[in-house]
Write an enzyme that holds these catalytic residues in place. Structure first.
Site, PDB file in Angstrom:
ATOM      1  N   HIS A   1      -9.416   4.925  -0.749  1.00 19.05           N
ATOM      2  CA  HIS A   1      -8.569   4.900   0.458  1.00 19.05           C
ATOM      3  C   HIS A   1      -9.320   5.593   1.592  1.00 19.05           C
ATOM      4  CE1 HIS A   1      -4.495   3.683  -1.070  1.00 19.05           C
ATOM      5  NE2 HIS A   1      -5.226   3.684  -2.165  1.00 19.05           N
TER       6      HIS A   1
ATOM      7  N   ASP B   1       0.842  -1.197   0.000  1.00 16.40           N
ATOM      8  CA  ASP B   1       0.000   0.000   0.000  1.00 16.40           C
ATOM      9  C   ASP B   1       0.887   1.261   0.000  1.00 16.40           C
ATOM     10  OD1 ASP B   1      -2.474   1.322   0.371  1.00 16.40           O
ATOM     11  OD2 ASP B   1      -2.202   1.380   2.541  1.00 16.40           O
TER      12      ASP B   1
ATOM     13  N   ASN C   1      -9.810   0.562   1.432  1.00 16.64           N
ATOM     14  CA  ASN C   1      -8.712   0.337   2.383  1.00 16.64           C
ATOM     15  C   ASN C   1      -9.096   0.775   3.794  1.00 16.64           C
ATOM     16  OD1 ASN C   1      -7.462  -0.155  -0.018  1.00 16.64           O
ATOM     17  ND2 ASN C   1      -5.860   1.375   0.228  1.00 16.64           N
TER      18      ASN C   1
ATOM     19  N   SER D   1     -11.780   4.164   6.958  1.00 21.74           N
ATOM     20  CA  SER D   1     -12.206   4.269   8.364  1.00 21.74           C
ATOM     21  C   SER D   1     -13.053   5.513   8.558  1.00 21.74           C
ATOM     22  CB  SER D   1     -10.990   4.368   9.287  1.00 21.74           C
ATOM     23  OG  SER D   1     -10.233   3.202   9.233  1.00 21.74           O
TER      24      SER D   1
ATOM     25  N   HIS E   1      -6.997   9.685   5.136  1.00 20.15           N
ATOM     26  CA  HIS E   1      -6.550   8.676   6.102  1.00 20.15           C
ATOM     27  C   HIS E   1      -6.803   9.174   7.518  1.00 20.15           C
ATOM     28  CE1 HIS E   1      -3.862   7.897   2.532  1.00 20.15           C
ATOM     29  NE2 HIS E   1      -4.505   6.761   2.662  1.00 20.15           N
ATOM     30  N   GLY E   2      -7.090   8.236   8.423  1.00 19.55           N
ATOM     31  CA  GLY E   2      -7.365   8.622   9.809  1.00 19.55           C
ATOM     32  C   GLY E   2      -8.843   8.941   9.978  1.00 19.55           C
TER      33      GLY E   2
HETATM   34  P1  13P Z   1      -7.872   4.637   7.025  1.00 18.43           P
HETATM   35  O1  13P Z   1      -6.708   4.648   7.968  1.00 18.43           O
HETATM   36  O2  13P Z   1      -8.627   5.896   7.043  1.00 18.43           O
HETATM   37  O3  13P Z   1      -8.714   3.446   7.212  1.00 18.43           O
HETATM   38  O4  13P Z   1      -7.249   4.531   5.555  1.00 18.43           O
HETATM   39  C1  13P Z   1      -6.429   3.440   5.237  1.00 18.43           C
HETATM   40  C2  13P Z   1      -5.879   3.529   3.861  1.00 18.43           C
HETATM   41  O5  13P Z   1      -6.435   4.165   3.002  1.00 18.43           O
HETATM   42  C3  13P Z   1      -4.634   2.799   3.564  1.00 18.43           C
HETATM   43  O6  13P Z   1      -4.218   3.005   2.274  1.00 18.43           O
END
Ligand code: 13P
Length: 289
Positions: free
Chosen positions: A213, A80, A235, A216, A181-182
């Protein structure tokens, strides 16, 4: 065992998405795979460059092979956010099924050139490559107290996505459509820009598999609507890390005398299964082996 391409094609045809669960530790890997077995779902495991440097590329492949044989389900591995072309080559040579080249920091021409170099290295190997156009913000390492401000300029520009697909031809395309992300401290991230996803789709055609991506904290309706628009892989990392680390902290503080890893790691491992189960249900990959 069918290959990863088969499952992405199946996902696109049937309207579901494969969960990519990131890991950097064996109990996370086992928790995710145990859940995939229970749900009869194919699963993609992801490691960033840093996660795989900690775990080991060859160790990841070897343990994937062991789990795949033991559980008799398709378990795939993706590097990744590979940024270093040389390191990505190592992942390909180690036996990863897929690599994601993140050239988003580079001008489009260099992003295209590097992806083409990697495609040459892949040659006829059964390895897929994911490209990325636009910039996806933040990191999977914490809850963000401040609101995520979408920078319009970081969103994937449909014309650039079209040029990238024409010139670089990755197997899958990662997009920036308000995802990051996060997680925001509220636990719910801002809504995705589905209008932008539609504009990208319009330019690149209906057959290109698209990757989301930052899975979360994304509102569930947004996820469903994104899948309807041909997102085939989502992801997830932060939710896994929060569950695993939170349960580990709780287990250790519940009994400060406890020193037996196979006791205090039980709950953290189960918590990864629970996160994976919720994602598999939401993404619709249950029973899709
Ligand atoms: P999250 O940490 O928001 O779940 O995203 C993960 C990601 O996109 C890894 O490539």
């Amino acid at each position: 065992m069918k290959n990863l391409k088969h499952y992405f094609q199946k996902a696109q045809k049937e309207g579901w998405a494969m969960a990519q669960i990131n890991f950097s530790e064996l109990n996370q890997m086992k928790g995710a795979c145990a859940c995939a077995k229970e749900m009869n779902s194919p699963i993609l495991l992801g490691t960033s460059e840093s996660e795989s440097k900690f775990f080991g590329l060859e160790e990841a492949v070897a343990l994937r092979n062991v789990l795949q044989k033991r559980l008799a389900i398709p378990i795939f591995l993706n590097l990744d956010h590979g940024k270093d072309v040389e390191y990505i080559r190592k992942a390909i040579d180690a036996g990863y099924d897929m690599v994601h080249y993140d050239g988003s920091k580079h001008p489009l021409t260099e992003n295209i050139k590097n992806l083409r170099t990697l495609k040459k290295h892949i040659g006829w190997k059964d390895v897929l490559i994911e490209g990325e156009v636009g910039r996806i913000g933040n990191e999977s390492s914490r809850l963000y107290n401040e609101k995520f401000m979408i920078n319009e300029d970081d969103l994937t520009k449909p014309e650039e996505a079209q040029k990238y697909m024409n010139d670089a031809k990755p197997d899958l395309l990662a997009v920036s459509i308000g995802n990051f992300h996060g997680i925001e401290a509220s636990g719910i991230d801002p809504n995705l820009r589905l209008d932008r996803l539609d504009e990208i789709r319009e330019k690149i055609g209906k057959n290109v598999p698209i990757v989301l991506h930052g899975g979360s904290g994304t509102p569930e309706d947004d996820i469903r609507n994104a899948i309807k628009r041909g997102i085939v892989k989502i992801n997830v990392n932060t939710e896994v890390r929060l569950a695993f680390t939170g349960n580990l902290r709780r287990a250790l503080s519940a009994d400060p005398e406890e020193i037996v890893p196979y006791k205090y790691l039980v709950e953290p491992q189960k918590s990864v299964s629970r996160v994976t189960k919720a994602k598999i249900k939401l993404f619709g990959s249950e029973g899709k082996i």
